[in-house]
Design a protein around this motif. Sequence first.
Motif, PDB file in Angstrom:
ATOM      1  N   SER A  11      48.450  57.880  -8.054  1.00  0.00           N
ATOM      2  CA  SER A  11      47.583  56.853  -7.478  1.00  0.00           C
ATOM      3  C   SER A  11      46.765  56.240  -8.606  1.00  0.00           C
ATOM      4  O   SER A  11      46.137  56.945  -9.381  1.00  0.00           O
ATOM      5  N   PHE A  12      46.811  54.937  -8.666  1.00  0.00           N
ATOM      6  CA  PHE A  12      46.085  54.243  -9.745  1.00  0.00           C
ATOM      7  C   PHE A  12      44.665  53.936  -9.309  1.00  0.00           C
ATOM      8  O   PHE A  12      43.717  54.089 -10.068  1.00  0.00           O
ATOM      9  N   GLU A  13      44.527  53.530  -8.031  1.00  0.00           N
ATOM     10  CA  GLU A  13      43.210  53.080  -7.582  1.00  0.00           C
ATOM     11  C   GLU A  13      42.681  53.840  -6.356  1.00  0.00           C
ATOM     12  O   GLU A  13      41.710  53.410  -5.753  1.00  0.00           O
ATOM     13  N   GLY A  14      43.351  54.914  -6.001  1.00  0.00           N
ATOM     14  CA  GLY A  14      42.804  55.798  -4.974  1.00  0.00           C
ATOM     15  C   GLY A  14      43.408  55.701  -3.582  1.00  0.00           C
ATOM     16  O   GLY A  14      43.186  56.587  -2.754  1.00  0.00           O
ATOM     17  N   ASP A  15      44.179  54.650  -3.308  1.00  0.00           N
ATOM     18  CA  ASP A  15      44.737  54.501  -1.954  1.00  0.00           C
ATOM     19  C   ASP A  15      45.772  55.593  -1.649  1.00  0.00           C
ATOM     20  O   ASP A  15      45.701  56.270  -0.618  1.00  0.00           O
ATOM     21  N   THR A  16      46.713  55.745  -2.574  1.00  0.00           N
ATOM     22  CA  THR A  16      47.774  56.736  -2.356  1.00  0.00           C
ATOM     23  C   THR A  16      47.171  58.140  -2.349  1.00  0.00           C
ATOM     24  O   THR A  16      47.649  59.028  -1.640  1.00  0.00           O
ATOM     25  N   SER A  62      55.401  45.954  -8.302  1.00  0.00           N
ATOM     26  CA  SER A  62      56.536  45.019  -8.437  1.00  0.00           C
ATOM     27  C   SER A  62      57.701  45.420  -7.537  1.00  0.00           C
ATOM     28  O   SER A  62      58.850  45.443  -7.974  1.00  0.00           O
ATOM     29  N   GLY A  63      57.390  45.773  -6.331  1.00  0.00           N
ATOM     30  CA  GLY A  63      58.422  46.068  -5.331  1.00  0.00           C
ATOM     31  C   GLY A  63      59.090  47.420  -5.474  1.00  0.00           C
ATOM     32  O   GLY A  63      60.071  47.712  -4.790  1.00  0.00           O
ATOM     33  N   PRO A  92      51.971  54.046  -5.146  1.00  0.00           N
ATOM     34  CA  PRO A  92      51.629  52.649  -4.876  1.00  0.00           C
ATOM     35  C   PRO A  92      52.865  51.818  -5.192  1.00  0.00           C
ATOM     36  O   PRO A  92      53.654  52.210  -6.064  1.00  0.00           O
ATOM     37  N   ILE A  93      53.040  50.717  -4.518  1.00  0.00           N
ATOM     38  CA  ILE A  93      54.177  49.851  -4.837  1.00  0.00           C
ATOM     39  C   ILE A  93      53.777  48.912  -5.969  1.00  0.00           C
ATOM     40  O   ILE A  93      52.758  48.227  -5.890  1.00  0.00           O
ATOM     41  N   THR A 136      49.912  46.055  -1.147  1.00  0.00           N
ATOM     42  CA  THR A 136      48.957  45.029  -0.723  1.00  0.00           C
ATOM     43  C   THR A 136      49.610  43.974   0.155  1.00  0.00           C
ATOM     44  O   THR A 136      49.038  43.546   1.153  1.00  0.00           O
ATOM     45  N   VAL A 137      50.817  43.590  -0.223  1.00  0.00           N
ATOM     46  CA  VAL A 137      51.468  42.495   0.500  1.00  0.00           C
ATOM     47  C   VAL A 137      52.720  42.967   1.222  1.00  0.00           C
ATOM     48  O   VAL A 137      52.827  42.891   2.441  1.00  0.00           O
ATOM     49  N   LYS A 138      53.691  43.451   0.463  1.00  0.00           N
ATOM     50  CA  LYS A 138      54.916  43.923   1.112  1.00  0.00           C
ATOM     51  C   LYS A 138      55.570  45.060   0.341  1.00  0.00           C
ATOM     52  O   LYS A 138      55.336  45.230  -0.849  1.00  0.00           O
ATOM     53  N   ASP A 140      46.910  48.736   1.586  1.00  0.00           N
ATOM     54  CA  ASP A 140      45.617  49.053   0.974  1.00  0.00           C
ATOM     55  C   ASP A 140      44.686  49.854   1.896  1.00  0.00           C
ATOM     56  O   ASP A 140      43.654  49.332   2.349  1.00  0.00           O
TER      57      ASP A 140
HETATM   58  C1  LIG Z   1      50.730  46.781 -11.570  1.00  0.00           C
HETATM   59  C2  LIG Z   1      50.616  46.560 -10.093  1.00  0.00           C
HETATM   60  C3  LIG Z   1      51.687  45.991  -9.404  1.00  0.00           C
HETATM   61  C4  LIG Z   1      51.609  45.807  -8.002  1.00  0.00           C
HETATM   62  N1  LIG Z   1      52.701  45.282  -7.330  1.00  0.00           N
HETATM   63  C5  LIG Z   1      52.636  45.140  -5.982  1.00  0.00           C
HETATM   64  C6  LIG Z   1      53.768  44.632  -5.236  1.00  0.00           C
HETATM   65  O1  LIG Z   1      54.825  44.325  -5.778  1.00  0.00           O
HETATM   66  N2  LIG Z   1      53.646  44.479  -3.886  1.00  0.00           N
HETATM   67  C7  LIG Z   1      52.489  44.795  -3.231  1.00  0.00           C
HETATM   68  O2  LIG Z   1      52.443  44.608  -2.011  1.00  0.00           O
HETATM   69  N3  LIG Z   1      51.407  45.322  -3.889  1.00  0.00           N
HETATM   70  C8  LIG Z   1      51.465  45.497  -5.234  1.00  0.00           C
HETATM   71  N4  LIG Z   1      50.379  46.037  -5.921  1.00  0.00           N
HETATM   72  C9  LIG Z   1      49.215  46.501  -5.155  1.00  0.00           C
HETATM   73  C10 LIG Z   1      49.221  48.025  -4.920  1.00  0.00           C
HETATM   74  O3  LIG Z   1      50.491  48.474  -4.498  1.00  0.00           O
HETATM   75  C11 LIG Z   1      48.211  48.395  -3.820  1.00  0.00           C
HETATM   76  O4  LIG Z   1      46.942  47.927  -4.177  1.00  0.00           O
HETATM   77  C12 LIG Z   1      48.144  49.893  -3.540  1.00  0.00           C
HETATM   78  O5  LIG Z   1      47.427  50.105  -2.331  1.00  0.00           O
HETATM   79  C13 LIG Z   1      47.440  50.626  -4.665  1.00  0.00           C
HETATM   80  O6  LIG Z   1      47.546  52.016  -4.490  1.00  0.00           O
HETATM   81  P1  LIG Z   1      46.656  53.018  -5.380  1.00  0.00           P
HETATM   82  O7  LIG Z   1      45.222  52.707  -5.011  1.00  0.00           O
HETATM   83  O8  LIG Z   1      47.054  54.398  -4.955  1.00  0.00           O
HETATM   84  O9  LIG Z   1      46.916  52.758  -6.813  1.00  0.00           O
HETATM   85  C14 LIG Z   1      50.429  46.195  -7.300  1.00  0.00           C
HETATM   86  C15 LIG Z   1      49.339  46.752  -8.011  1.00  0.00           C
HETATM   87  C16 LIG Z   1      49.425  46.929  -9.401  1.00  0.00           C
HETATM   88  C17 LIG Z   1      48.260  47.532 -10.153  1.00  0.00           C
END
Ligand SMILES: Cc1cc2nc3c(=O)[nH]c(=O)nc-3n(C[C@H](O)[C@H](O)[C@H](O)COP(=O)(O)O)c2cc1C
Length: 164
Positions: free
Chosen positions: A9-14, A82-83, A79-80, A110-112, A137
């Motif tokens: 998890s980079f930002e805490g969601d996962t 780039s897909g 976390p996703i 965040t999106v898909k 998110d």
């Molecule tokens: C480098 C990077 C690439 C990302 N690419 C996508 C993406 O392709 N599609 C999407 O919906 N969200 C994308 N996101 C958003 C993260 O997947 C989303 O914020 C997720 O909840 C973060 O989880 P985390 O808090 O555990 O790191 C991206 C975020 C980062 C930092």
Amino acid sequence: MKTLVIYYSFEGDTKIIGDTIADDFDADVLELKLEKDVESKDYMKKYLGEKQVLMKTKPLLKPYDIKINDYDLLFIGTPIWSGTYAPAIRSFFSNEKIEGKKIALFYCFTVKRGRISKHMTKALKGNEIVDEIGFKDPLQQDKGSVMERLKRWLSEIKANLTKK
Ligand SMILES: Cc1cc2nc3c(=O)[nH]c(=O)nc-3n(C[C@H](O)[C@H](O)[C@H](O)COP(=O)(O)O)c2cc1C
């Protein structure tokens, strides 16, 4: 059934999803950490992370002393980016030989979700994917509804595992 929850998890969601699963399943946790994580201002970190995905980078993971083969059921979360899954998960898959496990997958985005299912299924060939779930998110959503949906999913998994 011995259960391990693995996530990056980079930002805490996962992390919040992974830790809740571990609590609910009374499972061990392996939070993957990088020796050197992407560090920079907001707009740059997405760019740098995406570049890592594109280059199929396998960044060095901090050492851990958990043995995957001690477990029957794995939850794997990412976390996703780039897909697909985050580079730390790519490193994990390349370091470990994961075979013959039951695996449930969880994603945050965040999106898909993009083609994450396809990528995960390919990377985890030779295992049984029991189910998967995605959260938009979760840290920005109503915590109660996120947890309710997660708990429902976990109950379904438990029910299916005991049926077999
Ligand atoms: C480098 C990077 C690439 C990302 N690419 C996508 C993406 O392709 N599609 C999407 O919906 N969200 C994308 N996101 C958003 C993260 O997947 C989303 O914020 C997720 O909840 C973060 O989880 P985390 O808090 O555990 O790191 C991206 C975020 C980062 C930092």
